[in-house]
Scaffold this motif. Sequence first.
Motif, PDB file in Angstrom:
ATOM      1  N   ILE A  92       0.809  -1.219   0.000  1.00  0.00           N
ATOM      2  CA  ILE A  92       0.000   0.000   0.000  1.00  0.00           C
ATOM      3  C   ILE A  92       0.841   1.267   0.000  1.00  0.00           C
ATOM      4  N   GLY A  93       2.149   1.140   0.036  1.00  0.00           N
ATOM      5  CA  GLY A  93       3.021   2.296  -0.053  1.00  0.00           C
ATOM      6  C   GLY A  93       3.378   2.886   1.291  1.00  0.00           C
ATOM      7  N   PHE A  94       4.403   3.730   1.253  1.00  0.00           N
ATOM      8  CA  PHE A  94       4.926   4.323   2.475  1.00  0.00           C
ATOM      9  C   PHE A  94       3.944   5.299   3.107  1.00  0.00           C
ATOM     10  N   TYR A  95       3.363   6.180   2.306  1.00  0.00           N
ATOM     11  CA  TYR A  95       2.540   7.243   2.869  1.00  0.00           C
ATOM     12  C   TYR A  95       1.272   6.703   3.538  1.00  0.00           C
ATOM     13  N   VAL A  96       0.575   5.825   2.870  1.00  0.00           N
ATOM     14  CA  VAL A  96      -0.668   5.282   3.427  1.00  0.00           C
ATOM     15  C   VAL A  96      -0.370   4.428   4.659  1.00  0.00           C
ATOM     16  N   SER A  97       0.645   3.568   4.558  1.00  0.00           N
ATOM     17  CA  SER A  97       0.959   2.700   5.696  1.00  0.00           C
ATOM     18  C   SER A  97       1.482   3.495   6.885  1.00  0.00           C
ATOM     19  N   THR A  98       2.243   4.549   6.640  1.00  0.00           N
ATOM     20  CA  THR A  98       2.733   5.374   7.743  1.00  0.00           C
ATOM     21  C   THR A  98       1.583   6.096   8.432  1.00  0.00           C
ATOM     22  N   ALA A  99       0.688   6.680   7.652  1.00  0.00           N
ATOM     23  CA  ALA A  99      -0.458   7.369   8.249  1.00  0.00           C
ATOM     24  C   ALA A  99      -1.325   6.400   9.061  1.00  0.00           C
ATOM     25  N   LEU A 100      -1.581   5.210   8.511  1.00  0.00           N
ATOM     26  CA  LEU A 100      -2.387   4.219   9.228  1.00  0.00           C
ATOM     27  C   LEU A 100      -1.691   3.729  10.498  1.00  0.00           C
ATOM     28  N   THR A 101      -0.383   3.547  10.436  1.00  0.00           N
ATOM     29  CA  THR A 101       0.356   3.080  11.609  1.00  0.00           C
ATOM     30  C   THR A 101       0.352   4.117  12.717  1.00  0.00           C
ATOM     31  N   ILE A 102       0.615   5.367  12.365  1.00  0.00           N
ATOM     32  CA  ILE A 102       0.608   6.420  13.386  1.00  0.00           C
ATOM     33  C   ILE A 102      -0.787   6.562  13.979  1.00  0.00           C
ATOM     34  N   PHE A 103      -1.807   6.528  13.128  1.00  0.00           N
ATOM     35  CA  PHE A 103      -3.185   6.588  13.613  1.00  0.00           C
ATOM     36  C   PHE A 103      -3.477   5.429  14.564  1.00  0.00           C
ATOM     37  N   SER A 104      -3.072   4.216  14.184  1.00  0.00           N
ATOM     38  CA  SER A 104      -3.331   3.035  15.011  1.00  0.00           C
ATOM     39  C   SER A 104      -2.628   3.134  16.359  1.00  0.00           C
ATOM     40  N   LEU A 105      -1.391   3.571  16.354  1.00  0.00           N
ATOM     41  CA  LEU A 105      -0.660   3.691  17.619  1.00  0.00           C
ATOM     42  C   LEU A 105      -1.257   4.773  18.508  1.00  0.00           C
ATOM     43  N   LEU A 106      -1.628   5.897  17.924  1.00  0.00           N
ATOM     44  CA  LEU A 106      -2.273   6.946  18.722  1.00  0.00           C
ATOM     45  C   LEU A 106      -3.582   6.449  19.329  1.00  0.00           C
ATOM     46  N   PHE A 107      -4.375   5.786  18.510  1.00  0.00           N
ATOM     47  CA  PHE A 107      -5.656   5.268  18.986  1.00  0.00           C
ATOM     48  C   PHE A 107      -5.454   4.197  20.054  1.00  0.00           C
ATOM     49  N   VAL A 118      -6.073  12.906  13.405  1.00  0.00           N
ATOM     50  CA  VAL A 118      -5.970  13.243  11.982  1.00  0.00           C
ATOM     51  C   VAL A 118      -4.713  14.065  11.695  1.00  0.00           C
ATOM     52  N   SER A 119      -4.430  15.051  12.537  1.00  0.00           N
ATOM     53  CA  SER A 119      -3.341  15.985  12.229  1.00  0.00           C
ATOM     54  C   SER A 119      -1.945  15.376  12.387  1.00  0.00           C
ATOM     55  N   VAL A 120      -1.724  14.525  13.356  1.00  0.00           N
ATOM     56  CA  VAL A 120      -0.387  13.962  13.559  1.00  0.00           C
ATOM     57  C   VAL A 120       0.025  13.031  12.415  1.00  0.00           C
ATOM     58  N   PRO A 121      -0.816  12.056  12.015  1.00  0.00           N
ATOM     59  CA  PRO A 121      -0.404  11.226  10.861  1.00  0.00           C
ATOM     60  C   PRO A 121      -0.248  12.029   9.569  1.00  0.00           C
ATOM     61  N   LEU A 122      -1.181  12.947   9.304  1.00  0.00           N
ATOM     62  CA  LEU A 122      -1.076  13.745   8.088  1.00  0.00           C
ATOM     63  C   LEU A 122       0.127  14.681   8.132  1.00  0.00           C
ATOM     64  N   GLY A 123       0.414  15.236   9.295  1.00  0.00           N
ATOM     65  CA  GLY A 123       1.590  16.099   9.437  1.00  0.00           C
ATOM     66  C   GLY A 123       2.886  15.340   9.232  1.00  0.00           C
ATOM     67  N   ALA A 124       2.962  14.132   9.757  1.00  0.00           N
ATOM     68  CA  ALA A 124       4.168  13.325   9.582  1.00  0.00           C
ATOM     69  C   ALA A 124       4.371  12.954   8.122  1.00  0.00           C
ATOM     70  N   VAL A 125       3.295  12.555   7.453  1.00  0.00           N
ATOM     71  CA  VAL A 125       3.383  12.187   6.042  1.00  0.00           C
ATOM     72  C   VAL A 125       3.727  13.406   5.195  1.00  0.00           C
ATOM     73  N   LEU A 126       3.122  14.540   5.485  1.00  0.00           N
ATOM     74  CA  LEU A 126       3.424  15.768   4.752  1.00  0.00           C
ATOM     75  C   LEU A 126       4.877  16.180   4.951  1.00  0.00           C
ATOM     76  N   PHE A 127       5.381  16.065   6.174  1.00  0.00           N
ATOM     77  CA  PHE A 127       6.778  16.389   6.451  1.00  0.00           C
ATOM     78  C   PHE A 127       7.718  15.512   5.629  1.00  0.00           C
ATOM     79  N   VAL A 128       7.473  14.196   5.629  1.00  0.00           N
ATOM     80  CA  VAL A 128       8.315  13.279   4.857  1.00  0.00           C
ATOM     81  C   VAL A 128       8.232  13.605   3.374  1.00  0.00           C
ATOM     82  N   PHE A 129       7.030  13.889   2.889  1.00  0.00           N
ATOM     83  CA  PHE A 129       6.854  14.212   1.476  1.00  0.00           C
ATOM     84  C   PHE A 129       7.646  15.457   1.098  1.00  0.00           C
ATOM     85  N   LEU A 130       7.495  16.533   1.884  1.00  0.00           N
ATOM     86  CA  LEU A 130       8.157  17.788   1.542  1.00  0.00           C
ATOM     87  C   LEU A 130       9.668  17.712   1.683  1.00  0.00           C
ATOM     88  N   VAL A 131      10.141  17.164   2.796  1.00  0.00           N
ATOM     89  CA  VAL A 131      11.574  17.158   3.056  1.00  0.00           C
ATOM     90  C   VAL A 131      12.296  16.110   2.225  1.00  0.00           C
TER      91      VAL A 131
END
Length: 147
Positions: A92-107, A118-131
């Motif tokens: 499923i790719g890095f971005y989707v799996s990372t967002a789902l993993t962070i969401f799962s761990l937070l939950f 919502v904001s922490v997984p999306l922020g982490a994925v956005l950071f990785v994407f941009l940087v």
Amino acid sequence: MKVPHITSGIISICLGGLFYYLTLDFPKLNTANTGAAFLPRIYCGLLILFGIILLIQGIRDHSKNEESSQTVRYALISMVIVLAYILVIPYIGFYVSTALTIFSLLFFFFFFKAVTLVSVPLGAVLFVFLVFEKLLKVSIPMGSLFL
């Protein structure tokens, strides 16, 4: 004596030594002192150092081992989530799996605020994407489902 600390320390030292050994085959550059193995060797050294510290703390600590079953359960479930993350990245790719993993761990660790979930997984994925992808031009695995 804390057996989990001793065990973790020994495993960390062994893994650090193994990874350091694997860096011996990295290509060497003639023009610079720092080649491809420079940074991984620093990380290996730190892993070995922290493993030694953990081992010493485990040996010197004479308190009772009061690991609750709840703590062990949290650790095991967290490891299963991370293992599932590693296994699904190729599909499923890095971005989707990372967002789902962070969401799962937070939950799992009782962060139930919708803004945080919502904001922490999306922020982490956005950071990785941009940087990494845009700034450093590192290719990120997209997964076989999205190709």
